[in-house]
Write a protein that holds these residues in place. Structure first.
Motif, PDB file in Angstrom:
ATOM      1  N   ALA B  29       0.851  -1.192   0.000  1.00  0.00           N
ATOM      2  CA  ALA B  29       0.000   0.000   0.000  1.00  0.00           C
ATOM      3  C   ALA B  29       0.891   1.248   0.000  1.00  0.00           C
ATOM      4  O   ALA B  29       1.972   1.219   0.567  1.00  0.00           O
ATOM      5  CB  ALA B  29      -0.903  -0.004   1.222  1.00  0.00           C
ATOM      6  N   PRO B  30       0.457   2.340  -0.633  1.00  0.00           N
ATOM      7  CA  PRO B  30       1.227   3.587  -0.591  1.00  0.00           C
ATOM      8  C   PRO B  30       1.492   3.968   0.872  1.00  0.00           C
ATOM      9  O   PRO B  30       0.617   3.793   1.727  1.00  0.00           O
ATOM     10  CB  PRO B  30       0.302   4.602  -1.262  1.00  0.00           C
ATOM     11  CG  PRO B  30      -0.644   3.799  -2.080  1.00  0.00           C
ATOM     12  CD  PRO B  30      -0.781   2.473  -1.423  1.00  0.00           C
ATOM     13  N   SER B  31       2.676   4.484   1.140  1.00  0.00           N
ATOM     14  CA  SER B  31       3.086   4.655   2.538  1.00  0.00           C
ATOM     15  C   SER B  31       2.192   5.614   3.324  1.00  0.00           C
ATOM     16  O   SER B  31       2.052   5.474   4.538  1.00  0.00           O
ATOM     17  CB  SER B  31       4.539   5.115   2.590  1.00  0.00           C
ATOM     18  OG  SER B  31       4.661   6.299   1.833  1.00  0.00           O
ATOM     19  N   ASP B  32       1.558   6.571   2.638  1.00  0.00           N
ATOM     20  CA  ASP B  32       0.734   7.523   3.396  1.00  0.00           C
ATOM     21  C   ASP B  32      -0.573   6.910   3.906  1.00  0.00           C
ATOM     22  O   ASP B  32      -1.199   7.433   4.807  1.00  0.00           O
ATOM     23  CB  ASP B  32       0.433   8.778   2.557  1.00  0.00           C
ATOM     24  CG  ASP B  32      -0.311   8.448   1.271  1.00  0.00           C
ATOM     25  OD1 ASP B  32       0.031   7.421   0.646  1.00  0.00           O
ATOM     26  OD2 ASP B  32      -1.230   9.194   0.897  1.00  0.00           O
ATOM     27  N   ILE B  33      -0.989   5.798   3.317  1.00  0.00           N
ATOM     28  CA  ILE B  33      -2.248   5.211   3.784  1.00  0.00           C
ATOM     29  C   ILE B  33      -2.062   3.845   4.464  1.00  0.00           C
ATOM     30  O   ILE B  33      -2.970   3.353   5.109  1.00  0.00           O
ATOM     31  CB  ILE B  33      -3.278   5.066   2.626  1.00  0.00           C
ATOM     32  CG1 ILE B  33      -2.786   4.080   1.573  1.00  0.00           C
ATOM     33  CG2 ILE B  33      -3.591   6.398   1.985  1.00  0.00           C
ATOM     34  CD1 ILE B  33      -3.902   3.668   0.609  1.00  0.00           C
ATOM     35  N   ALA B  34      -0.855   3.288   4.317  1.00  0.00           N
ATOM     36  CA  ALA B  34      -0.629   1.901   4.746  1.00  0.00           C
ATOM     37  C   ALA B  34      -1.102   1.632   6.179  1.00  0.00           C
ATOM     38  O   ALA B  34      -1.764   0.632   6.441  1.00  0.00           O
ATOM     39  CB  ALA B  34       0.833   1.533   4.592  1.00  0.00           C
ATOM     40  N   ASP B  35      -0.798   2.509   7.132  1.00  0.00           N
ATOM     41  CA  ASP B  35      -1.160   2.210   8.517  1.00  0.00           C
ATOM     42  C   ASP B  35      -2.523   2.796   8.903  1.00  0.00           C
ATOM     43  O   ASP B  35      -2.908   2.784  10.058  1.00  0.00           O
ATOM     44  CB  ASP B  35      -0.059   2.687   9.476  1.00  0.00           C
ATOM     45  CG  ASP B  35       0.222   4.167   9.280  1.00  0.00           C
ATOM     46  OD1 ASP B  35      -0.257   4.733   8.272  1.00  0.00           O
ATOM     47  OD2 ASP B  35       0.909   4.763  10.138  1.00  0.00           O
ATOM     48  N   LYS B  36      -3.233   3.322   7.911  1.00  0.00           N
ATOM     49  CA  LYS B  36      -4.544   3.885   8.230  1.00  0.00           C
ATOM     50  C   LYS B  36      -5.685   3.005   7.711  1.00  0.00           C
ATOM     51  O   LYS B  36      -6.848   3.355   7.849  1.00  0.00           O
ATOM     52  CB  LYS B  36      -4.669   5.292   7.632  1.00  0.00           C
ATOM     53  CG  LYS B  36      -3.598   6.246   8.160  1.00  0.00           C
ATOM     54  CD  LYS B  36      -3.988   7.688   7.879  1.00  0.00           C
ATOM     55  CE  LYS B  36      -3.056   8.663   8.571  1.00  0.00           C
ATOM     56  NZ  LYS B  36      -1.841   8.958   7.781  1.00  0.00           N
ATOM     57  N   ILE B  37      -5.326   1.905   7.092  1.00  0.00           N
ATOM     58  CA  ILE B  37      -6.387   1.047   6.549  1.00  0.00           C
ATOM     59  C   ILE B  37      -6.297  -0.373   7.099  1.00  0.00           C
ATOM     60  O   ILE B  37      -5.234  -0.836   7.516  1.00  0.00           O
ATOM     61  CB  ILE B  37      -6.330   0.960   4.996  1.00  0.00           C
ATOM     62  CG1 ILE B  37      -4.917   0.567   4.537  1.00  0.00           C
ATOM     63  CG2 ILE B  37      -6.778   2.244   4.364  1.00  0.00           C
ATOM     64  CD1 ILE B  37      -4.813   0.295   3.047  1.00  0.00           C
ATOM     65  N   GLU B  38      -7.451  -1.018   7.100  1.00  0.00           N
ATOM     66  CA  GLU B  38      -7.461  -2.430   7.432  1.00  0.00           C
ATOM     67  C   GLU B  38      -8.091  -3.148   6.235  1.00  0.00           C
ATOM     68  O   GLU B  38      -9.250  -2.897   5.913  1.00  0.00           O
ATOM     69  CB  GLU B  38      -8.284  -2.658   8.695  1.00  0.00           C
ATOM     70  CG  GLU B  38      -8.042  -4.043   9.262  1.00  0.00           C
ATOM     71  CD  GLU B  38      -8.736  -4.210  10.601  1.00  0.00           C
ATOM     72  OE1 GLU B  38      -8.512  -3.373  11.509  1.00  0.00           O
ATOM     73  OE2 GLU B  38      -9.513  -5.158  10.717  1.00  0.00           O
ATOM     74  N   VAL B  39      -7.298  -3.970   5.589  1.00  0.00           N
ATOM     75  CA  VAL B  39      -7.776  -4.621   4.367  1.00  0.00           C
ATOM     76  C   VAL B  39      -8.228  -6.038   4.671  1.00  0.00           C
ATOM     77  O   VAL B  39      -7.517  -6.807   5.319  1.00  0.00           O
ATOM     78  CB  VAL B  39      -6.665  -4.654   3.304  1.00  0.00           C
ATOM     79  CG1 VAL B  39      -7.207  -5.210   1.999  1.00  0.00           C
ATOM     80  CG2 VAL B  39      -6.083  -3.268   3.091  1.00  0.00           C
TER      81      VAL B  39
END
Ligand code: FES
Lengths: 483, 91
Positions: B29-39
């Motif tokens: 995932a792009p680094s700016d969203i990686a830790d803000k999403i749960e896939v």
């Protein structure tokens, strides 16, 4: 690098689904509505206008029905009629890759270009180093004369400002054997005699301009309009192609109308056995090395483009060959359909009397969707044959050599090497081995980088599919321990 | 901030229509969203079964909102939009 699936080749899956849908709906009676339905008047076109989009969609649908754009002799001929013709033919059309000329954007030919970053410096290493004197200074800047340039790339290497760039032509770059070339209008054409059907051009074209004759309609027709027994032979790469248990995929295939499903990995076990015996024999004869032969794109590349390699290529047949042979012995009257990740298998099948049709994973995926089959709802079924762990590992780079090594079992010295991806560079390397000898004695060649899991007919992400295969391999028994 | 819930359909229709490409979110995932999403990969969400709805696949649900003909690009854009909204609220 090949572009992984993108809009351009995602379109292919959609088209295949549409063709299946149209087959079920009315046997293509209204197929000509599909391009219009997909690009209605108010739609944002992907190219200059929706009308060109529709024209290209028609060629894509023709390919899915088994016709290339070059098969068109009458522009007014409708998809409905192509469909009818496809349903009438007794044998599928000869497999081949082709370019939709109106979709080919005719990428610029000149390979190297001087950018605005050129400062017209005093040193001028580009002028100095150009072996063809193709570079001169025009208006204070370097200029490459395209009629003299031979695309050697020296100027780009020596420019201290990185001001010279390479403009690649993706399909030509991807084709390892130079089988795709421009005509005088800049449009690409594929040379059928030198093409190895690897599908790299099809995977790499950013305009999705390359298509291939499908056999999907032929198989659908056999399933639904004949009383022949149709048997699917699943290549080992199937594991990991759908996010379901493999038994359920078998169940789905039966629901789609296949009478029986067999595992090609069982054929892979025969390949391993014969290839190990052949390897031992060749090494005892004092041969320098041997290469694998189960990748059909590589096999053909060796034959047509690297003749000096021929004496080193194994004579053992492919897993598909053995699996089909076993199948036809048991059920001589059945129609055999190989299902795999590979386009070159279609060409291989043309020389194999036991393989009647070849489909890709993408095509069976389209069959499921068009027929409304949800794999997750299908009952899990057993495979007809049981394969070893080694046979199941064939689709991963290193798998074939590993399986052979397992059976050589120290009887002779075994030094494997992987050629992972048949690039232009690797072809040169293989040529070198053929003429100057190789340090390693077992060379495994896979045309697709990563192995068959990365083949052009796959739908899953190679990385995820590889993980699923590894799990399936771990559940198998070692071939040495099987009777 | 609570993680944004991304449900990727991994039913047959969505999978064939291109869901695998969106799965790249799971490991790249792009680094700016990686830790803000749960896939999460989910089974068929039944968006495909109405009419020939599968032609509008693949489907992805982001915090309950359905995205059709989803692509990696569309999903990332939607997530960024939600993050921007959240940030606006919190300042
Ligand atoms: S397969 Fe995705 S909604 Fe049904």
């Amino acid at each position: 690098m090949l572009i992984p699936k993108n809009y351009a080749n995602q379109m292919r899956s959609r088209i295949l689904v549409k063709v299946v849908e149209s087959f079920y709906k009315d046997r293509f009676e209204t197929a000509d509505e599909i391009p219009i339905e997909m690009r209605p008047k108010d739609y944002d076109s992907s190219r200059c206008c929706i009308y060109k989009d529709r024209a290209i969609l028609k060629y894509r649908m023709m390919a899915a029905m088994g016709f290339t754009p070059q098969d068109e002799t009458n522009e007014a001929k409708q998809l409905k009629d192509y469909g009818k013709e496809a349903l009438k033919r007794q044998n599928h059309a000869k497999s081949c890759l082709a370019v939709i000329d109106i979709a080919c954007s005719a990428c610029v030919k000149s390979q190297y270009m001087v950018t605005d970053a050129c400062r017209g410096c005093f040193a001028r290493p580009c002028v100095m180093n150009c072996p063809k004197q193709a570079i001169s200074i025009v208006h204070g800047r370097s200029h490459i004369d395209p009629s003299l340039c031979v695309s050697c790339g020296k100027c780009m290497e020596v420019c201290p400002y990185h001001a010279i760039v390479k403009l690649p032509v993706p399909c030509e770059e991807a084709c390892p054997v130079g089988a795709i070339r421009k005509d005088e209008f800049g449009v690409e054409h594929i040379n059928e005699d030198t093409c190895i059907s690897c599908g790299k051009c099809l995977q790499s074209c950013p305009f999705g301009a390359i298509v291939e004759r499908s056999q999907l309609v032929d198989v659908l027709n056999l399933i639904h309009n004949s009383d022949k027994k149709v048997v699917a032979m699943l290549a080992p790469a199937i594991v990991g192609q759908f996010p379901f248990e493999i038994g359920q995929v078998v169940g789905a295939l039966k629901k789609a109308g296949f009478d029986d499903v067999v595992e090609v990995a069982a054929g892979a076990d025969v390949t391993s056995k014969n290839e190990a015996a052949e390897f031992i024999e060749r090494m005892n004869e004092g041969k320098n090395f041997m290469t694998t032969s189960c990748c059909p794109a590589y096999y053909r590349a060796a034959k047509v483009h690297i003749p000096e390699l021929a004496p080193f290529v194994s004579n053992t047949k492919t897993p598909m060959y053995y699996a089909a042979e076993m199948l036809k012995k048991e059920q001589p009257d059945c129609v055999s359909v190989f299902v795999g990740p590979c386009l070159a298998k279609r060409t291989e099948a043309e020389y194999d009397p036991n393989v009647d049709y070849v489909l890709t994973f993408e095509e069976i995926g389209a069959m499921f969707v068009g027929a409304g089959i949800e794999i997750g709802d299908c009952e899990a079924q057993e495979f007809a044959k049981v394969s070893s762990a080694q046979g199941r590992n064939y689709p991963l780079s290193g798998g074939v050599a590993g399986a052979v090594g397992n059976l050589v079992d120290g009887k002779v010295d075994f030094r494997p090497e992987r050629i992972d991806g048949l690039s232009k560079e690797n072809i040169k390397l293989l040529k070198k081995y053929a003429t100057k000898g190789s340090e390693n004695n077992m060379i495994e060649v896979m045309c697709c980088e990563g192995g068959c899991v990365a083949g052009p007919g796959c739908i899953a992400l190679a990385k995820k599919a590889a993980r699923q295969i590894e799990t399936y391999v771990a559940q198998g028994t070692n071939q040495k321990d099987m009777k | 901030m609570e993680k944004i819930q991304v449900k990727l359909c991994a039913g047959t229709a969505c999978f064939v229509m291109g869901a695998p490409q969106i799965q790249a979110l799971e490991f790249a995932a792009p680094s700016d969203i990686a830790d803000k999403i749960e896939v999460k990969e989910v089974r068929c969400m039944n968006h495909c079964s109405q009419g020939q709805g599968y032609n509008k696949g693949p489907f992805v649900e982001i915090n309950g909102e359905v995205i059709q003909e989803a692509t990696l690009e569309k999903v990332v854009a939607k997530v960024r939009e939600l993050i921007a909204k959240e940030e606006e609220k919190s300042c």
